[in-house]
Design an enzyme around this catalytic site. Structure first.
Site, mmCIF file in Angstrom:
data_model
loop_
_atom_site.group_PDB
_atom_site.id
_atom_site.type_symbol
_atom_site.label_atom_id
_atom_site.label_comp_id
_atom_site.label_asym_id
_atom_site.label_seq_id
_atom_site.Cartn_x
_atom_site.Cartn_y
_atom_site.Cartn_z
ATOM 1 C CG ASP A 90 9.341 -9.612 12.496
ATOM 2 O OD1 ASP A 90 8.692 -8.752 13.115
ATOM 3 O OD2 ASP A 90 9.207 -9.811 11.267
ATOM 4 C CE LYS B 261 5.164 -4.321 15.687
ATOM 5 N NZ LYS B 261 5.882 -4.968 14.572
ATOM 6 C CD GLU C 32 9.014 -3.922 12.724
ATOM 7 O OE1 GLU C 32 8.452 -3.363 11.760
ATOM 8 O OE2 GLU C 32 8.411 -4.302 13.734
ATOM 9 C CG ASP D 93 7.529 -3.564 6.663
ATOM 10 O OD1 ASP D 93 6.716 -4.368 6.168
ATOM 11 O OD2 ASP D 93 7.988 -3.689 7.809
#
Ligand code: AMP
Length: 622
Positions: A23, A86, A186, A210
């Site tokens: 992850d 990211k 994800e 999330d």
């Protein structure tokens, strides 16, 4: 079709190698694997902790640290400490301009259309290289903890990541010496961790909520015959638990009648209070009153106040859930399961409101920080062929793509994509008045087409003469269930079209496929380094072309001094282009851009800007 593992250390092919699940997060990253008891487990190497902060620090002596050690430098050496990389992966400066104040390090803003770069000292880094450093740290931790080389991984990305962000993630893996077998969404990984979708007979629609530290997203997935399809995603890339901390801090500022500006100017104290606010927030999961002091400042919080402070933010996330449902053309009753991901879903109010909104209990038993990595490990195990009960879809063993500027391979269908599949990308011309475009199709894993296998070549003829960057050429690959690849090129402005068909597996043996895969691993680092140099050169050449053209057309609007200075910068750039040093090229591009930017602004010449746009295929055919 073939599925081969390669041991990087020995260079030999291996059947029983651990494939890890990674992850790669905005704030934290982690790695998981399937233990001998067939359970997914996160890796905690030498007690360093499961979560590796996604932070890279560059020391003055050239030393690089990643993770917790790098985190301390956020305060003491912010310019040389890269966090949240990211957010920049596969992005151009234009994409992130609105949020540029968020980054304390230097994000290069010279050419708003091409991918961002980050400047640390005199060196330019791409987000791919920085993410590669984080992945390398994870790989090393896994190798150390598992006492075996780890060369293959499944890496997760947000469902909303586009093609270029996914490719960037693959490249980052390559740089870290990892063969990224699959990029998994994800939310898909999170559902796998709960065992949802593992039964091929199962048909389900699920929502994955999330909420992390700085980002929020919700995805609606449809699972059918083991295939996860993303129906809709929604969210806010600047909404998360950090906002809860800020709301608490603001409340304390008000309660203690502090002067906000004075407090914020005191970095140490405001940082201490921010951390205290996070502590207070976390304590609300198991107690209803928090009462502490920082110096003379009372830091009190009760659960009711906490919930009223964060309510507006939680409501925003519920609005996103509504939007996602609407985009998927579904209603609440269509959702069979709700999965919670991200540290902030530990907040009681969040769980309660999400559960109330969807009208059912949510899945929250698995640690929300680990659930994505655990699911990635399960996906890795499936790819390794260790779960015979699960249908493994036919996959394409080698990547398929086309040649772009500088002889680079631009992958359109990545290897291991399930078949049938289709994918496409838009290209443009690099030369004014270009009427033909040569399209060369390749198969293989290397960054340079000369190392890959040529499948087809054809010309898209009759593109109306337009300035460079204007034509829009869509190239679509369609790989059908029989392994036939149909390639279609169409220029959207004129409708000019051309199609060919090939069979990529024709004339290639399994051994040759193995050899191609092995070569791609052995040469990964050199390949990526070469790709970056070629990309820098291509960018430099395009800018040289644009600036020279600009001077030819609009030189009369510039002063003699301006022209001669521009020539000097051009000479420096041309010299850099022959140097083979990508940093030197980026530096020269940066300086030329800096100097010439006011000219373009002055003239508002759109042609110049558009010529810099997009990717172009190597020169005209005629
Ligand atoms: P992630 O980005 O998924 O690692 O999530 C990190 C966020 O989760 C941070 O904002 C943390 O403060 C938050 N978090 C961690 N534990 C808790 C907790 N017990 N209650 C509320 N938020 C938490």
């Amino acid at each position: 079709m073939a599925k081969i593992s390669i041991n990087l250390a020995t260079g030999s092919l291996q059947k029983e190698e651990i494939i890890v699940g990674i992850d790669l997060g905005t704030t934290n990253s982690l790695v998981a694997f399937i233990n001998p008891d067939k359970e997914p487990k996160v890796i905690n190497d030498a007690g360093k902790g499961v979560l590796v902060p996604s932070i890279v620090h560059f020391g003055a002596a050239g030393d690089i640290t990643v993770g917790n050690e790098a985190k301390d430098f956020l305060i003491t050496d912010p310019q040389n400490t890269i966090f949240s990389v990211k957010r920049l992966l596969g992005r151009s400066y234009k994409d992130i301009e609105k949020h540029k104040d968020f980054f304390s390090y230097k994000v290069i803003d010279d050419d708003s259309e091409s991918l961002v770069k980050i400047k640390v000292g005199d060196t330019f880094y791409t987000p791919i290289e920085l993410s590669g450093l984080i992945l390398k740290e994870l790989k090393e931790r896994a190798e150390h903890a598992l006492k075996t080389p780890v060369n293959r991984a499944v890496v997760t990305v947000p469902a909303y990541f586009n093609d270029s962000q996914r490719q960037a993630t693959r490249d980052a893996g390559k740089l870290a010496g990892l063969d990224v077998l699959r990029i998994v969404n994800e939310p898909t990984a999170a559902s796998l961790a709960y065992g949802i979708g593992l039964d091929p007979e199962e048909t389900k629609t699920i929502a994955v909520y999330d909420l992390g530290g700085g980002t929020f997203d919700v995805s609606i997935l449809q699972i059918q015959s083991g295939i996860f399809e993303v129906l809709a995603t929604n969210g806010d890339t600047f909404l998360g638990g950090d906002d809860f901390d800020r709301a608490i801090l603001d409340y304390w500022i008000e309660k203690n009648q502090l002067d906000r500006a004075v407090l914020l100017a005191n970095h140490e104290l405001s940082q201490e209070l921010r951390l205290k606010a996070e502590e207070a927030k976390k304590s609300m999961s198991h107690q209803s009153i928090f009462n502490e002091k920082v110096g003379e400042i009372w830091c009190t919080l009760d659960k009711q106040t906490f919930e009223s402070l964060i309510l507006p933010k939680v409501n925003q996330t519920i609005d996103c859930c509504k939007n996602a449902l609407a985009d998927a053309k579904l209603s609440i009753s269509d959702i069979d399961e709700v999965v919670m991901v991200g540290g902030s879903t530990r907040t009681a109010l969040v769980k309660k409101m999400v559960s109330e909104f969807f009208g059912k209990p949510v899945h929250d038993d698995v640690n929300p920080d680990e659930v994505v990595a655990l699911g990635a490990a399960i996906q890795a195990d499936i790819l390794a062929g260790n779960r015979k009960d699960i249908l493994l879809l036919d996959v394409t063993p080698l990547s398929l793509g086309i040649e772009t500027m500088g002889g680079l391979m631009d992958v359109i269908i990545p290897r291991n994509s399930k078949v049938p599949t289709k994918a496409g990308r838009q290209y443009t011309t690099s030369i004014d008045g270009q009427v033909n475009m040569k399209i060369s199709v390749y198969q293989g894993e290397r960054d340079l087409i000369k190392e890959n296998r040529k499948l087809a070549e054809f010309d898209l003829k009759g593109i109306p003469a337009m300035p460079a960057g204007f034509p829009k050429v869509d190239i679509n690959f369609l790989l059908n269930a029989d392994g036939i690849l149909k390639i279609q090129a169409i220029e959207l402005r004129s409708g000019v079209k051309q199609e060919v068909e090939v069979k990529p597996t024709y004339g290639i043996t399994d051994d040759q496929v193995e050899q191609m895969l092995m070569d791609s691993i052995t040469h990964a680092k050199d390949d990526v380094a070469q790709r970056m140099l070629i990309e820098a050169r291509t960018e430099g050449e395009q800018i040289t072309y644009t600036v020279e053209n600009f001077i030819k057309k609009h030189g009369t609007h510039l002063s003699v001094a301006e022209i001669s200075d521009t020539q000097k910068y051009l000479v420096t750039l041309k010299e850099a282009l022959t140097s083979g040093d990508k940093d030197l090229i980026h530096k020269a591009i940066d300086e030329l851009n800096e100097f010439t930017r006011p000219f373009a602004e002055r003239l508002m010449d759109h042609a110049v800007n558009t010529a810099m746009k997009g990717k172009s295929i190597e020169g005209a055919v005629d």
